[in-house]
Enzyme design. Structure first.
Site, short mmCIF file in Angstrom:
data_model
loop_
_atom_site.label_atom_id
_atom_site.label_comp_id
_atom_site.label_asym_id
_atom_site.label_seq_id
_atom_site.Cartn_x
_atom_site.Cartn_y
_atom_site.Cartn_z
N PRO A 36 150.67 73.37 56.93
CA PRO A 36 150.78 73.88 58.31
C PRO A 36 152.24 74.03 58.71
CG PRO A 36 150.15 71.56 58.29
CD PRO A 36 150.15 72.00 56.87
N GLN A 94 144.69 73.12 62.06
CA GLN A 94 145.30 71.83 62.36
C GLN A 94 145.29 71.68 63.87
OE1 GLN A 94 149.60 70.88 62.53
NE2 GLN A 94 149.20 69.60 60.73
N GLY A 137 148.37 63.88 62.83
CA GLY A 137 148.73 62.52 63.25
C GLY A 137 150.12 62.12 62.80
N ALA A 138 151.00 63.11 62.57
CA ALA A 138 152.30 62.85 61.93
C ALA A 138 153.47 63.22 62.83
CB ALA A 138 152.38 63.63 60.62
N TYR A 166 154.39 63.17 66.93
CA TYR A 166 153.58 63.79 67.99
C TYR A 166 152.59 62.76 68.55
CZ TYR A 166 155.86 68.00 66.34
OH TYR A 166 156.82 68.93 65.99
N ARG A 203 146.57 64.27 58.82
CA ARG A 203 147.96 64.34 58.37
C ARG A 203 148.74 63.17 58.97
NH1 ARG A 203 152.80 68.91 58.12
NH2 ARG A 203 152.87 68.79 55.86
N ARG A 208 160.42 64.76 50.63
CA ARG A 208 160.59 65.10 49.21
C ARG A 208 159.48 64.41 48.44
NH1 ARG A 208 165.57 63.20 51.24
NH2 ARG A 208 167.20 64.81 51.41
#
Length: 374
Positions: A33, A110, A178-179, A182, A230, A271
């Site tokens: 996304p 999403q 959920g990352a 936010y 997420r 990464r």
């Protein structure tokens, strides 16, 4: 920049089907996304549908749309971010689904609320104050009042309504964002959640909101509709942040979310090749799969020779990087699916070129790619 990486390992593992419940993806490549902001008044148009269709036509097994906001006045900070409520926006999304399915792809929206990252006075609802567990922004500044339990219940229902709409208009599953600091992540993170009621306290108490969102979404879509969550340890303002400082903590958190109804964990890292904890080479997705037994999606600068976060900070592009390490990890079962972001943004045919061994034809990512829906 390495514009012509040398690949020695077969890419076949990326192009095997993968099944989540009743859903079979044609390949292991996921479109990550990525916020685009090309939906005037929150409505995705034919250009958005064509943008996603191009990736589905080119061997992307699952498309996860850009963040699309739930029905709450402070869920977004731009009128050009797509909505996931209102018949006009949902009709636009139904056309996106139709185009992707015609091309043989699978797609999930999403669903998103930006929480306290929203500036005061932002459009399209400048009168709405940003909301969060404690009214604190990511830097710890008091911006608004803590959410009431009534507001919390309202927002949980808005996530559930969005998921139900995703199923109704033909999407293949739903991803909950959920990352990255936010709204859901603000509840999970001790820096932004200072509540003393049942939604605050230790790590598992701070997880209550996320758990209740997942439970409500699961009830809304039934047992067989895939639910992806997420998560990230890092925040947009703090790359070394940790929700779970040890694998044991992570196991407790992910176990509760898994029990609540998560089918797949989408583990955001900057990464993908960096180990999540000392003493093991496993990355975040590797730990999620090991700890829960659930499928995991890895992501983080796949196919790029620069971490995607530095691309934004410095306004520069990136060349291609060989994916042998990624392929080895996938073959070894460390994770199940691979989300590709900027590399797919710069080159809609990235997956097809990788499949056909046309590595010298991969288009580099440049900031120009952000300005159009190529």
């Amino acid at each position: 920049m390495n514009s012509n990486p040398q690949h020695t390992r077969s890419t076949a593992a990326l192009f095997e089907p993968f099944t989540i419940g009743n859903l079979t993806l044609p390949t292991r490549i996921v479109m990550a996304p990525m916020t685009r902001g090309f939906s005037p008044n929150g409505v995705p148009g034919s250009d958005v549908a064509a943008y996603y269709r191009r990736r589905a036509e080119n061997n992307v097994g699952l498309i996860i749309t850009e963040g699309t906001v739930i029905n709450h006045p402070a869920s977004t900070d731009s009128p050009n971010i797509p909505r996931f409520f209102g018949e006009d926006a949902l009709n636009g999304w139904a056309e996106v689904v139709k185009q992707v399915h015609e091309a043989g792809g699978k797609i999930m929206p999403q669903i998103w609320h930006i929480g306290m990252t929203r500036p005061v006075g932002a459009e399209p609802n400048p009168e709405a104050m940003p909301i969060g567990p404690s009214g604190l922004d990511l830097n710890g500044n008091q911006v608004s009042e803590p959410m009431t339990e009534e507001e919390i219940a309202y927002v949980i229902q808005a996530y559930a309504d969005a998921a139900a709409n995703a199923k109704r208009i033909g999407f293949d599953g739903v991803e909950i964002h959920g990352a990255h600091g936010y709204l859901i992540d603000q509840f999970l993170w001790e820096q932004t959640n200072r509540r003393t009621d049942r939604y605050g306290g230790d790590m598992m108490k701070r997880a209550r909101f996320a758990i209740e969102v997942v439970e409500a979404v699961r009830r809304a879509v039934g047992p067989d509709f895939p639910v992806v969550l997420r998560l990230s340890q890092w925040k947009t303002n703090q790359y070394d942040a940790r929700l779970a400082p040890t694998p044991e903590d992570l196991g407790k958190l992910l176990g509760a979310l898994s029990d609540a109804g998560v089918d797949v964990f989408h583990c955001s890292t900057r990464r993908f090749w960096e180990p999540e904890y000392e003493g093991s080479d496993l990355n975040f997705a590797g730990w999620a799969k090991k700890l829960t037994g659930k499928p995991a999606i890895t992501v983080g600068s796949v196919g790029l020779d620069e971490a995607f976060t530095s691309l934004f900070a410095e306004g520069k592009g990136a060349g291609s990087k060989d994916i042998d390490d990624l392929l080895e990890r996938l073959e070894n079962g460390e994770f199940d699916l691979v989300a590709v972001g900027r590399a797919l943004l710069g080159d809609p045919a990235w997956a097809t070129k990788v499949r056909e061994g046309r590595f010298d034809e991969l288009a580099p990512f440049t900031p120009e790619a952000l300005k159009t829906l190529a």
